[in-house]
Design an enzyme around this catalytic site. Structure first.
Site, mmCIF file in Angstrom:
data_model
loop_
_atom_site.group_PDB
_atom_site.id
_atom_site.type_symbol
_atom_site.label_atom_id
_atom_site.label_comp_id
_atom_site.label_asym_id
_atom_site.label_seq_id
_atom_site.Cartn_x
_atom_site.Cartn_y
_atom_site.Cartn_z
ATOM 1 N N TYR A 147 0.831 -1.204 0.000
ATOM 2 C CA TYR A 147 0.000 0.000 0.000
ATOM 3 C C TYR A 147 0.870 1.259 0.000
ATOM 4 C CZ TYR A 147 -4.327 2.567 1.013
ATOM 5 O OH TYR A 147 -5.431 3.387 0.937
ATOM 6 N N SER B 18 2.440 -7.495 1.995
ATOM 7 C CA SER B 18 1.282 -6.767 2.505
ATOM 8 C C SER B 18 0.189 -6.692 1.435
ATOM 9 C CB SER B 18 1.709 -5.388 3.003
ATOM 10 O OG SER B 18 0.677 -4.772 3.733
ATOM 11 N N ASP C 63 1.997 -8.949 14.293
ATOM 12 C CA ASP C 63 1.497 -8.112 13.199
ATOM 13 C C ASP C 63 -0.013 -7.959 13.337
ATOM 14 O OD1 ASP C 63 0.763 -6.865 10.869
ATOM 15 O OD2 ASP C 63 1.713 -8.310 9.518
ATOM 16 N N HIS D 191 4.493 -5.615 11.436
ATOM 17 C CA HIS D 191 4.157 -5.608 10.017
ATOM 18 C C HIS D 191 5.419 -5.440 9.180
ATOM 19 C CE1 HIS D 191 1.299 -5.680 6.811
ATOM 20 N NE2 HIS D 191 1.725 -4.535 6.318
#
Length: 415
Positions: A206, A295, A368, A397
């Site tokens: 992202y 991710s 995470d 993360h």
């Protein structure tokens, strides 16, 4: 087969620590093989890398225990000896342990490595999961057929390469009329023979900024680097700022009651179009395709493998939006993700995993809570082919927070 190792993958972190202090944490057994009601014993020591990794004494620390069972516990201690936290889970799911150093004002210190985020799971093979939509298979089969039967235009531009041994092409491929195109880069060795190169399709996490050109990955492969939003990959910062604040504001958090207007649909279709074009290139060996990402990029990697049976290997590092129903329906700890909707069941990474039949490797962190471990377990369980799961302690993360973190590897179902 399963094993516990001292992971060498982060051994190089220690010399790079900007801070002197770090937490070293572990459990008394494999962290995902506890039974419901069984004591979980965490041993977490504050160490000083500038003192040969000895115990760092005299620091006030605070800890919090959260969990999928809804329980919260807290405590304080002094770092003169390892912190021992004993807890348990009364239902299948995970416990999340967070530990911080306190400053002179009693506030958590802000150093990147001056905290612990980890956990453990109980009977994780029994986690309740959302069901697939009744038309899940037919929906996706029809959408892929529609994409492949829609003629597309292509704009391919060779750009200057910083490596004379690698050719770099910028691509723009139309998808559906009025929708954003698939964009990105294709790289390959300049001296590659026809039908000689395996393909690597990489997806990015992202964000809103330029797309990386992966020179190092392109020495012996046909590399396809796909952008996030169908944006131009090499523009000035103001262009990406406008995407973030205006044109793509709320990306993936909007239109999530519409199967075709939500951002996941467009993103996954662009990935398929990019692969469709790359498969037409005569440099591809015609047999090997690996998808990869971290991710949101990992979610795209799984979606790409789920929707293209030609994919032969899928790797996904901390995959996003797995088990969106976990918080909404089953009251588990949630992550940073869009709110659950019936429509998003079609785009949930854990559900898409059920269509992945090629070998897959998934890597997750027990601390995470952008992508909670409960959802990752369901995703792993749903994978339909040969699979490997790497579970890392004290990793949030994407970042390992200790120099020698514990890694557990499963090459089979977790029982």
């Amino acid at each position: 087969m399963k094993k516990i190792i001292f992971a060498a993958f982060c051994a190089s972190i220690l010399p790079l620590f900007a801070e002197s202090l770090y937490f070293d944490g572990k459990t008394d057994k494999n962290p995902v093989l506890y039974q419901v009601g069984e004591p979980m014993v965490f041993t977490i020591a504050l160490r000083d890398k500038d003192a040969e990794n000895e115990i760092a004494k005299g620091h006030r620390i605070t800890w919090t225990r959260l969990g999928d069972d809804g329980r919260t516990e807290k405590g304080n201690a002094v770092s003169d000896q390892p912190l021992i936290i004993t807890t348990k889970s009364e239902k299948p799911g995970f416990v999340w342990i967070k530990v911080n150093i306190l400053d002179e004002n009693g506030n958590p210190r802000k150093g990147i490595y001056e905290n612990f985020t980890g956990g453990a799971g109980a009977e994780v093979n029994k986690l309740q999961a959302d069901s697939l939509p009744d038309d899940f298979k037919t929906f996706w089969d029809a959408e892929i057929q529609k994409l492949h039967s829609t003629p597309y235009t292509k704009k391919i531009t060779e750009i200057a390469s910083r490596d004379p041994a690698v050719k770099v092409l910028k691509f723009e491929l139309s998808t559906f009329p009025g929708d954003r195109p698939a964009t990105g880069y294709i790289l390959y060795p300049v001296d590659a023979a026809k039908k000689s190169l395996p393909m690597l399709v990489n997806f990015t996490g992202y964000g809103f900024h330029k797309t990386n050109i992966p020179y190092s990955a392109s020495k012996k492969q046909l590399v396809v680097e796909v952008t996030r939003q169908g944006e131009e990959p090499d523009r000035e910062p103001e262009y990406y700022k406008n995407l973030q604040t205006v044109e793509m504001k709320g990306y993936c958090f909007r239109n999530n009651n519409d199967k075709h207007k939500n951002d996941f649909y467009g993103m996954y279709m662009r990935g398929q179009r990019a692969m469709q074009y790359a498969e037409s290139l005569d440099l591809w060996n015609g047999k090997d395709i690996t998808t990869s990402g971290g991710s949101m990029g990992a979610a795209q990697s799984i979606a790409a493998a789920a929707l293209n049976p030609k994919v032969t290997r899928c790797t996904a590092f901390i995959p996003w939006v797995a088990d969106l129903a976990g918080k909404a329906k089953f009251k588990r700890l949630g992550g940073w993700a869009p709110e659950y909707t019936e429509t998003l069941r079609y785009f949930d990474t854990a559900n898409l995993a059920s269509r992945v039949k090629c070998p897959a490797e998934i890597t997750i962190g027990l601390g995470d809570y952008i992508c909670p471990p409960s959802g990752q377990m369901i995703l792993f369980r749903n994978l339909g082919g040969k699979k490997t799961l790497k579970i890392r302690q004290n990793m949030g993360h994407g970042r390992c927070l200790q120099p020698n973190p514990y890694e557990v590897i499963f090459n089979e179902e977790i029982r």
